[in-house]
Design a protein around this motif. Structure first.
Motif, PDB file in Angstrom:
ATOM      1  N   UNK A  28      23.639  65.275  74.852  1.00 11.09           N
ATOM      2  CA  UNK A  28      24.858  65.301  75.654  1.00 11.09           C
ATOM      3  C   UNK A  28      25.761  64.154  75.210  1.00 11.09           C
ATOM      4  N   UNK A  29      27.054  64.314  75.410  1.00 15.01           N
ATOM      5  CA  UNK A  29      27.993  63.217  75.176  1.00 15.01           C
ATOM      6  C   UNK A  29      28.696  62.921  76.487  1.00 15.01           C
ATOM      7  N   UNK A  30      29.177  61.701  76.597  1.00 15.44           N
ATOM      8  CA  UNK A  30      29.859  61.275  77.822  1.00 15.44           C
ATOM      9  C   UNK A  30      31.365  61.328  77.596  1.00 15.44           C
ATOM     10  N   UNK A  31      32.072  61.813  78.589  1.00 14.40           N
ATOM     11  CA  UNK A  31      33.526  61.808  78.571  1.00 14.40           C
ATOM     12  C   UNK A  31      33.959  60.883  79.697  1.00 14.40           C
ATOM     13  N   UNK A  32      34.742  59.880  79.369  1.00 13.76           N
ATOM     14  CA  UNK A  32      35.151  58.890  80.360  1.00 13.76           C
ATOM     15  C   UNK A  32      34.503  57.549  80.057  1.00 13.76           C
ATOM     16  N   UNK A  33      34.534  56.667  81.033  1.00 12.38           N
ATOM     17  CA  UNK A  33      34.007  55.318  80.847  1.00 12.38           C
ATOM     18  C   UNK A  33      32.486  55.320  80.879  1.00 12.38           C
ATOM     19  N   UNK A  34      31.879  54.433  80.089  1.00 12.02           N
ATOM     20  CA  UNK A  34      30.427  54.348  80.006  1.00 12.02           C
ATOM     21  C   UNK A  34      29.814  53.461  81.070  1.00 12.02           C
ATOM     22  N   UNK A  35      30.638  52.848  81.918  1.00  9.86           N
ATOM     23  CA  UNK A  35      30.119  52.033  83.015  1.00  9.86           C
ATOM     24  C   UNK A  35      31.147  51.983  84.129  1.00  9.86           C
TER      25      UNK A  35
END
Length: 137
Positions: A28-35
């Motif tokens: 999976x990849x994240x869209x948006x901020x990582x924290x």
């Protein structure tokens, strides 16, 4: 207005509560901020990230190429189209799929492309013509 403390200013116990790293599972990849950070007003900073299923890059077929509709590598987002084709002088086998799509299940639709030498190239490369017996001056 009181200045917000930096992460270095927070005691270790508060840091665990105040700082929320977003972890992403493989595939999976994240869209948006990582924290996100818990702010003084009790809300989280930024916007909630989303996770999107991805597919690994396909193996490029021998004597072939793959063109993707997404430039993200090495994992392609769901919905990416992979167009497979053979190099000049080669043709796809009858069981191959030219276009494949990355699905929500993180798998590519269709089947891998297999390129075989074109019959025209085979006959041109192995056939010799002797016209001396059929034509006389």
């Amino acid at each position: 207005m009181e200045a917000l403390p930096t992460l270095m200013d927070l005691p270790a116990a508060d840091l665990l509560i105040a700082f929320l790293p977003i972890l992403v599972t493989n595939g999976y990849t994240i869209t948006g901020e990582g924290f996100r950070v818990c702010q003084n007003d009790g809300t989280w900073s930024g916007t909630a990230p989303t996770c999107q299923a991805t597919c690994p890059d396909l193996t490029v077929p021998t004597n072939g190429v793959i063109i993707y509709s997404s430039s993200t590598t090495p994992h392609r987002p769901r919905g990416t189209v992979a167009t497979q084709s053979c190099l000049n002088g080669y043709v796809p086998s009858t069981t191959s799929t030219a276009t494949r799509v990355c699905g929500a299940d993180r798998l590519w639709s269709g089947s891998a492309l297999t390129c075989q030498l074109s019959p025209v190239y085979v006959s041109m490369g192995t056939t010799t013509q002797d016209c001396s017996s059929r034509y006389s001056p």
